[in-house]
Design a protein around this motif. Sequence first.
Motif, PDB file in Angstrom:
ATOM      1  N   TYR A 176     118.932 -12.151  50.443  1.00 37.77           N
ATOM      2  CA  TYR A 176     118.163 -10.912  50.632  1.00 37.77           C
ATOM      3  C   TYR A 176     117.349 -10.969  51.929  1.00 37.77           C
ATOM      4  O   TYR A 176     117.318 -10.013  52.717  1.00 37.77           O
ATOM      5  N   PRO A 178     120.604 -11.528  41.222  1.00 35.55           N
ATOM      6  CA  PRO A 178     120.228 -12.541  40.229  1.00 35.55           C
ATOM      7  C   PRO A 178     118.943 -13.256  40.632  1.00 35.55           C
ATOM      8  O   PRO A 178     118.621 -13.358  41.812  1.00 35.55           O
ATOM      9  N   HIS A 179     118.223 -13.738  39.648  1.00 27.74           N
ATOM     10  CA  HIS A 179     116.935 -14.390  39.888  1.00 27.74           C
ATOM     11  C   HIS A 179     117.162 -15.839  40.276  1.00 27.74           C
ATOM     12  O   HIS A 179     116.798 -16.777  39.545  1.00 27.74           O
ATOM     13  N   THR A 180     117.737 -16.034  41.470  1.00 24.80           N
ATOM     14  CA  THR A 180     118.012 -17.375  41.963  1.00 24.80           C
ATOM     15  C   THR A 180     117.531 -17.492  43.399  1.00 24.80           C
ATOM     16  O   THR A 180     117.346 -16.489  44.104  1.00 24.80           O
ATOM     17  N   VAL A 215     108.250 -17.926  44.698  1.00 21.71           N
ATOM     18  CA  VAL A 215     107.583 -16.762  45.287  1.00 21.71           C
ATOM     19  C   VAL A 215     106.567 -17.196  46.332  1.00 21.71           C
ATOM     20  O   VAL A 215     106.414 -16.566  47.389  1.00 21.71           O
ATOM     21  N   TYR A 222     108.258 -18.023  49.423  1.00 22.56           N
ATOM     22  CA  TYR A 222     108.688 -16.767  50.045  1.00 22.56           C
ATOM     23  C   TYR A 222     107.523 -16.113  50.784  1.00 22.56           C
ATOM     24  O   TYR A 222     107.661 -15.653  51.919  1.00 22.56           O
ATOM     25  N   LEU A 270     117.693 -14.883  46.783  1.00 26.66           N
ATOM     26  CA  LEU A 270     116.532 -14.545  47.594  1.00 26.66           C
ATOM     27  C   LEU A 270     116.798 -14.827  49.076  1.00 26.66           C
ATOM     28  O   LEU A 270     116.464 -14.021  49.945  1.00 26.66           O
ATOM     29  N   LYS A 316     107.305  -8.400  45.370  1.00 26.75           N
ATOM     30  CA  LYS A 316     107.599  -9.781  44.988  1.00 26.75           C
ATOM     31  C   LYS A 316     108.895  -9.834  44.177  1.00 26.75           C
ATOM     32  O   LYS A 316     109.060  -9.066  43.224  1.00 26.75           O
ATOM     33  N   PRO A 317     109.792 -10.749  44.512  1.00 29.76           N
ATOM     34  CA  PRO A 317     111.003 -10.868  43.695  1.00 29.76           C
ATOM     35  C   PRO A 317     110.691 -11.526  42.355  1.00 29.76           C
ATOM     36  O   PRO A 317     109.785 -12.360  42.257  1.00 29.76           O
ATOM     37  N   PRO A 318     111.409 -11.163  41.314  1.00 27.06           N
ATOM     38  CA  PRO A 318     111.157 -11.739  39.982  1.00 27.06           C
ATOM     39  C   PRO A 318     111.720 -13.156  39.881  1.00 27.06           C
ATOM     40  O   PRO A 318     112.774 -13.393  39.285  1.00 27.06           O
ATOM     41  N   LEU A 319     111.012 -14.099  40.492  1.00 26.14           N
ATOM     42  CA  LEU A 319     111.438 -15.493  40.515  1.00 26.14           C
ATOM     43  C   LEU A 319     110.285 -16.386  40.068  1.00 26.14           C
ATOM     44  O   LEU A 319     109.138 -15.922  39.942  1.00 26.14           O
ATOM     45  N   ARG A 336     117.316  -6.900  44.941  1.00 27.51           N
ATOM     46  CA  ARG A 336     118.181  -6.695  43.788  1.00 27.51           C
ATOM     47  C   ARG A 336     119.178  -7.852  43.744  1.00 27.51           C
ATOM     48  O   ARG A 336     119.749  -8.225  44.765  1.00 27.51           O
TER      49      ARG A 336
END
Length: 385
Positions: A230, A221-223, A299, A302, A227, A291-294, A219
Amino acid sequence: MRRLAWVCALLLATTTAAAQPEMTPEALHRRAEEKLAILDLADAAEAFTAYARRFPKQEDAPDALREALRLQVGLGQTDRAVESLHLFERLYGRKASERAHELRWRLARALARRGAHHEARRLTERERPTDPVETVLKLGFAARAAEQRHAARDADEAFEAILTTTQDAAAFEKMAAGALQGDRLRRLGEALTLACEARFRVAAKRKAAVLKQRPKPFRGPHTMEALQTYVARDLGPWLQELRREVQETEELYLAVLQVKPSPAPRWVVAAGADVASLWWTFDARLDEIPKPPLPPEVVEAYRASLGSLREPIRARAKAAARICVDYATRYQLWSDDADRCLAWLDEHFPGENALPVTLAPQPERRAVPNPPRILRRGEAGPPPR
C-alpha cells in the motif's frame, strides 16, 4: 391687518434685495476662500461651484470648479461631485479635454475607494484609456462592480484581463519613472495592487484544488506485506505528487512578489501567509492518513516512516511562516495573515520566535522632535498629553 402686514413685509424684502448689489466675481471667490479657510468645506464647495457657474469665463473658474469637486469627494457628496464633473465638461470640455478626462478618472477612483464601484464603472465605461494604468483601473472597476452584484464569472474575466494587461512589466516600469510623486504615483499604486491581486487569485484557486486531494484508504489483508504494498503503490506516489503540486502552487504565489516596478505590500504579506498555510496544511494531511487495522507495533513503525517524510515538509512550512512574519514587519503592515503565521510558529516551535517590532513615532509637540521609540507588537503607545 394681517394681510396688510404681510404685503408690507414682502415689499420691504423686495426693496432690500433690490438695493443690494450683485456680488462681483472677486467677492464671490473671496467668499469661497474664506469658507475654505475656516474649514466650512460644504459651503466652500457650493461657493466655488456658484463662482464657476455664474462667471465661467473667469480665468480661475476651471480651477474653482476642480476645487469644488475635490471637496465634494472628500465630504462624500458623490452626487454633487458628479454634477460638478458634468458642469466642468459642459463648460470647458472642448477647450480642456485633458483636464476633463483627468477629473473623470480621479472621481472614479475616489468613488471606488469609497466602495461605490458601480458608479466608478459607469463613469469610465465609455472612456478610452490613455495608458496601461487606466486600462487596469477600468478593469478593476468592472471586477469590483461584478463582485458587488455576485457575478463571479464576470469578476474572474476582468481579473484575467488585468493579468494579461500587466504581463508587460517594462511598460509599467517606464510609467513609474515619470510618476515619482502626487496623484500619478497613487494611481500607479492602485494599478499595481490590482495586478498583485489578479496573480493572488490564480494561486488561491490552485491552492484550493490541491488541498482537496486525499489519499486512497488502505484495503487488503491485515499483514505487513499488504501494508508495504500500500505504501509503495498508493501512499508514496500520492505524497510525491502532492508535494510536486504544492511546489508548483508556491511558484504561482511567488508571481505576486515579481510584479514590477514594486508589488503591493498588502498582497505580499497575504501571499506569504498563503504559502505558509499551504505547507502546514500539507504537513497536517499526514495526520489525516487513516491507520491500517494492524497490530500496534506495526502501526507505530508505519507512523515512524511517515514522520521521516514529515521533517522536510514541516521545515518548508516553518521557513514560509517566518518569511510571512518578516514581510509584515518590513512593510509595517501587520494583519490577520501575519497573526496566523506567528500563531502556527508559536504552536509548533515554541520559544524560537521573537516578537516582531514596529516603529511607533510619537507626535511632535515640542520644538525639538522626539525620536521614534520601538514598540513590540501589542504594546500600547504613549498616552496623549
